[in-house]
Design a protein around this motif. Structure first.
Motif, PDB file in Angstrom:
ATOM      1  N   THR A  79       0.825  -1.210   0.000  1.00 18.76           N
ATOM      2  CA  THR A  79       0.000   0.000   0.000  1.00 18.76           C
ATOM      3  C   THR A  79       0.858   1.258   0.000  1.00 18.76           C
ATOM      4  O   THR A  79       0.643   2.183  -0.800  1.00 18.76           O
ATOM      5  CB  THR A  79      -0.939  -0.001   1.214  1.00 18.76           C
ATOM      6  N   SER A  81       3.935   1.638  -0.900  1.00 15.83           N
ATOM      7  CA  SER A  81       4.791   1.777  -2.086  1.00 15.83           C
ATOM      8  C   SER A  81       4.069   2.431  -3.255  1.00 15.83           C
ATOM      9  O   SER A  81       4.715   2.968  -4.160  1.00 15.83           O
ATOM     10  CB  SER A  81       5.354   0.414  -2.509  1.00 15.83           C
ATOM     11  N   HIS A  82       2.746   2.406  -3.230  1.00 19.56           N
ATOM     12  CA  HIS A  82       1.965   2.996  -4.324  1.00 19.56           C
ATOM     13  C   HIS A  82       1.394   4.368  -3.985  1.00 19.56           C
ATOM     14  O   HIS A  82       0.692   4.957  -4.820  1.00 19.56           O
ATOM     15  CB  HIS A  82       0.837   2.044  -4.729  1.00 19.56           C
ATOM     16  N   GLU A 104       3.475  -7.215  -6.501  1.00 23.75           N
ATOM     17  CA  GLU A 104       2.500  -6.187  -6.120  1.00 23.75           C
ATOM     18  C   GLU A 104       3.157  -4.903  -5.631  1.00 23.75           C
ATOM     19  O   GLU A 104       2.496  -3.872  -5.478  1.00 23.75           O
ATOM     20  CB  GLU A 104       1.568  -6.734  -5.038  1.00 23.75           C
ATOM     21  N   ASN A 106       5.625  -1.569  -5.726  1.00 25.39           N
ATOM     22  CA  ASN A 106       6.120  -0.582  -6.677  1.00 25.39           C
ATOM     23  C   ASN A 106       7.641  -0.559  -6.550  1.00 25.39           C
ATOM     24  O   ASN A 106       8.175  -0.087  -5.532  1.00 25.39           O
ATOM     25  CB  ASN A 106       5.538   0.797  -6.358  1.00 25.39           C
ATOM     26  N   THR A 109       9.750   2.570  -5.374  1.00 22.60           N
ATOM     27  CA  THR A 109       9.727   3.101  -4.009  1.00 22.60           C
ATOM     28  C   THR A 109      10.027   2.046  -2.944  1.00 22.60           C
ATOM     29  O   THR A 109      10.503   2.392  -1.865  1.00 22.60           O
ATOM     30  CB  THR A 109       8.359   3.730  -3.688  1.00 22.60           C
TER      31      THR A 109
END
Length: 290
Positions: A79, A81-82, A104, A106, A109
């Motif tokens: 969560t 990372s996005h 899943e 990113n 990051t």
């Protein structure tokens, strides 16, 4: 504000039993695990709102124990990372958990600080997990505690890892004058930056970003300036980043741990690590001689 937040919840359980760690092979109760999950989820909810206030965040999870064996840490990494206002989210982990969640994340990051524990895991098993992260394009550093009994295993892992994965060694400081000159030369051949960690930095009264834009958050939102300084400076959820932030010089005699001394401006370690400062990846991966 560009803020760095270290988060440590209620978790104290680990699936390893390293002799130098007080949390080895412990098991938390269902109530403790539920409390930890609630704390992590509350922190993620708070983080999600900070972009509206113009804040940018970098988050590092460093639980007492192994976080990735619990799904709420994986979900938190995914969560965060996005989130567009999160520049970095990393976790300290032994990489023993399933990594099926990697796609899943990113990769621009997310990052991993992976610790190798010889005697707890076979090298080929740990190496395979490192390579799985590497293939996914997610930055990671790999390291181990530099106790003498681990020297052969550390050297073997360094030889097996791709050269573009940095392997750091944490100096063993529980015994004074632990290393011989030959030990120091060996560890320097594995980790060219070992001497930085081997030092203890006089810090009392000196400037540090801890408490200014670096905060150490505990499960219920309790915030300390530094993880070694027991003084509480406020509560994240009550005071917010602006209410917590102040110039605070160090109250400790020395700073001897990476996650502390990297925030001392006088050391200028951001010039060495660049955007990889949080997860301990140098701006340029050093060549090794070992």
């Amino acid at each position: 504000m560009n803020a760095v937040l270290y988060y440590r919840g209620s978790l104290t359980s680990c699936n390893y039993d390293c002799p130098y760690c007080p949390f080895g092979k412990t098991r938390d109760s269902a109530a403790t695990l539920a409390k930890d999950r609630e704390g992590v989820e509350a922190f993620v909810r708070w983080a999600s709102e900070q972009g509206k206030a113009g804040h940018r965040l970098s988050v590092f999870f460093n639980p007492y124990g192994e976080g990735l064996i619990h799904r709420w840490y994986k979900e938190a990494l995914i969560t965060l990372s996005h989130m567009p206002h999160v520049d970095k989210v990393a976790i300290q982990t032994n990489l023993s958990a399933s990594l099926a969640f990697l796609p899943e994340l990113n990769p621009s990051t997310a990052a991993f600080w992976a610790t190798y524990h010889p005697g707890q895991v076979r090298e080929e098993q740990f190496l395979a997990q490192c390579l799985a992260v590497h293939r996914q394009g997610i930055p990671l550093s790999v390291g181990s505690v530099g106790i003498r009994s681990a020297f052969p295993a550390i050297a073997s892992l360094r030889a097996a890892l791709p050269q573009d994965i940095y392997l750091w060694v944490n100096a063993y400081k529980d015994k004074p004058d632990y290393y011989t000159p030959e030990d120091l030369a060996f560890l320097g051949s594995i980790d060219p930056h070992f001497s930085i960690n081997a030092a203890d930095y006089d810090s009392l009264g000196k400037s540090c970003n801890a408490g200014k834009n670096v905060f150490y958050v505990q499960g219920a939102g309790t915030v300390k300036r530094c993880y070694k300084d027991r003084g509480v400076i406020g509560n994240l959820y009550r005071d917010g980043l602006e209410g917590l932030s102040a110039e605070r010089s160090c109250r400790m005699k020395v700073c001897d741990c990476y996650i502390g001394y990297i925030h001392m401006p006088g050391l200028r370690l951001e010039q060495l690590y660049g955007s990889g400062l949080l997860e301990r990846i140098p701006y340029r991966i050093p060549e090794v001689t070992g």
